[in-house]
Design a protein around this motif. Sequence first.
Motif, PDB file in Angstrom:
ATOM      1  N   ALA A   1     -14.855  38.166  29.912  1.00 35.57           N
ATOM      2  CA  ALA A   1     -13.544  37.503  29.959  1.00 35.57           C
ATOM      3  C   ALA A   1     -12.988  37.283  28.561  1.00 35.57           C
ATOM      4  O   ALA A   1     -12.685  36.150  28.171  1.00 35.57           O
ATOM      5  N   PRO A   2     -12.834  38.321  27.773  1.00 28.86           N
ATOM      6  CA  PRO A   2     -12.321  38.140  26.407  1.00 28.86           C
ATOM      7  C   PRO A   2     -10.922  37.530  26.403  1.00 28.86           C
ATOM      8  O   PRO A   2     -10.056  37.941  27.166  1.00 28.86           O
ATOM      9  N   GLY A   3     -10.736  36.515  25.558  1.00 28.48           N
ATOM     10  CA  GLY A   3      -9.430  35.878  25.465  1.00 28.48           C
ATOM     11  C   GLY A   3      -9.096  34.924  26.584  1.00 28.48           C
ATOM     12  O   GLY A   3      -7.981  34.408  26.641  1.00 28.48           O
ATOM     13  N   ARG A   4     -10.061  34.643  27.467  1.00 34.84           N
ATOM     14  CA  ARG A   4      -9.775  33.758  28.602  1.00 34.84           C
ATOM     15  C   ARG A   4     -10.704  32.555  28.644  1.00 34.84           C
ATOM     16  O   ARG A   4     -10.819  31.878  29.665  1.00 34.84           O
ATOM     17  N   PHE A   5     -11.397  32.270  27.560  1.00 33.02           N
ATOM     18  CA  PHE A   5     -12.279  31.110  27.523  1.00 33.02           C
ATOM     19  C   PHE A   5     -12.258  30.495  26.130  1.00 33.02           C
ATOM     20  O   PHE A   5     -11.894  31.144  25.146  1.00 33.02           O
ATOM     21  N   ALA A   6     -12.653  29.225  26.057  1.00 37.18           N
ATOM     22  CA  ALA A   6     -12.729  28.539  24.768  1.00 37.18           C
ATOM     23  C   ALA A   6     -13.665  27.346  24.903  1.00 37.18           C
ATOM     24  O   ALA A   6     -13.752  26.726  25.969  1.00 37.18           O
ATOM     25  N   PHE A   7     -14.371  27.031  23.832  1.00 38.68           N
ATOM     26  CA  PHE A   7     -15.163  25.813  23.753  1.00 38.68           C
ATOM     27  C   PHE A   7     -14.249  24.729  23.202  1.00 38.68           C
ATOM     28  O   PHE A   7     -13.621  24.910  22.150  1.00 38.68           O
ATOM     29  N   VAL A   8     -14.171  23.604  23.895  1.00 35.88           N
ATOM     30  CA  VAL A   8     -13.250  22.538  23.495  1.00 35.88           C
ATOM     31  C   VAL A   8     -13.965  21.191  23.482  1.00 35.88           C
ATOM     32  O   VAL A   8     -14.964  20.988  24.179  1.00 35.88           O
ATOM     33  N   ASP A   9     -13.441  20.286  22.681  1.00 40.80           N
ATOM     34  CA  ASP A   9     -13.941  18.915  22.641  1.00 40.80           C
ATOM     35  C   ASP A   9     -13.281  18.147  23.775  1.00 40.80           C
ATOM     36  O   ASP A   9     -12.119  17.738  23.666  1.00 40.80           O
ATOM     37  N   LEU A  10     -14.001  17.941  24.847  1.00 39.58           N
ATOM     38  CA  LEU A  10     -13.441  17.278  26.023  1.00 39.58           C
ATOM     39  C   LEU A  10     -13.324  15.768  25.854  1.00 39.58           C
ATOM     40  O   LEU A  10     -12.782  15.090  26.726  1.00 39.58           O
ATOM     41  N   THR A  11     -13.842  15.228  24.743  1.00 43.09           N
ATOM     42  CA  THR A  11     -13.725  13.795  24.489  1.00 43.09           C
ATOM     43  C   THR A  11     -12.516  13.466  23.632  1.00 43.09           C
ATOM     44  O   THR A  11     -12.203  12.300  23.411  1.00 43.09           O
ATOM     45  N   SER A  12     -11.835  14.481  23.154  1.00 42.72           N
ATOM     46  CA  SER A  12     -10.671  14.278  22.287  1.00 42.72           C
ATOM     47  C   SER A  12      -9.404  14.091  23.110  1.00 42.72           C
ATOM     48  O   SER A  12      -9.372  14.377  24.314  1.00 42.72           O
TER      49      SER A  12
END
Length: 281
Positions: free
Chosen positions: A186-197
């Motif tokens: 899934a290139p370009g369709r995912f990201a690691f994010v800070d869910l506490t921000s």
Amino acid sequence: LKFVWARACSRRPPCTQMALCKEGLLATLAEWGIEHETLHHALSATCELHSENIKGTAFAKFIGNGQAKNLFFKVPSGGGPLKNRLFLVCALVETVVDNKILSARLGIKPSAPLRFAADDVFTDVLQIPMGSVNPFVMAQASCHEVTLLLDEKFLRCERLLFHPMQSDFTTALAPAQLETFLQRAAPGRFAFVDLTSSAPLALPSAAGGAGAVGAPSAAPAPAGKESKKGGGGGGAAGGGVVAAAAGGAAKAGAAQEWWSPPWAERNTFVAHRAWAQTSGY
């Protein structure tokens, strides 16, 4: 007890009815050189059952330090520029996922925040039983309109535990191996994010480039009764990296009707509130 177990098993679609089954997934992991371990255990449709069922196994040391919960959301038709978009959020069990805060970060209208996707959308898109949701579904063609948001805390875990398309098996792999899989699937369709921000989020995009949070490129129309053509605009940071904070959320056009009446969303809300209470996800 036998009746309950048989009933639960009967709800699992056979491999031929799924875009990707356990055997197919494990074969793909091997073919792509993704290092992993998979073990069998009792059916574990909730996080609590999963913890209980992997005690005494090689994965017991990852209880509370690598177990994931997976939430499948849809933006309501009144959500603004991202209306009808689908989001799969995968987070550590301990991470609090507030759908209203996440909605605000994505530029979704506060009056129509992210909600659990309707049963028909869940079935048609994810094509797996409830209680078995995992990020591997992104390899399915039916999920090509889904955006995957991964807990940034995953990157600090030794191993991550996910069901390989059915809840009586668990696959463990390192965060880097999961990212390698997603870059292929899934290139370009995912990201690691800070869910506490609470900072604004930019959507991942294969094209890269900084764009407004509320204006993703060619908002797709997912398989669902509310599906409509979305707005245009540019994407933001590429998949596989921590999503960058974007500027203020884009404003919807003054002439665009952004709200939907409560009764139009009631059936979805009631059905998924009941599902969330019973399944634990």
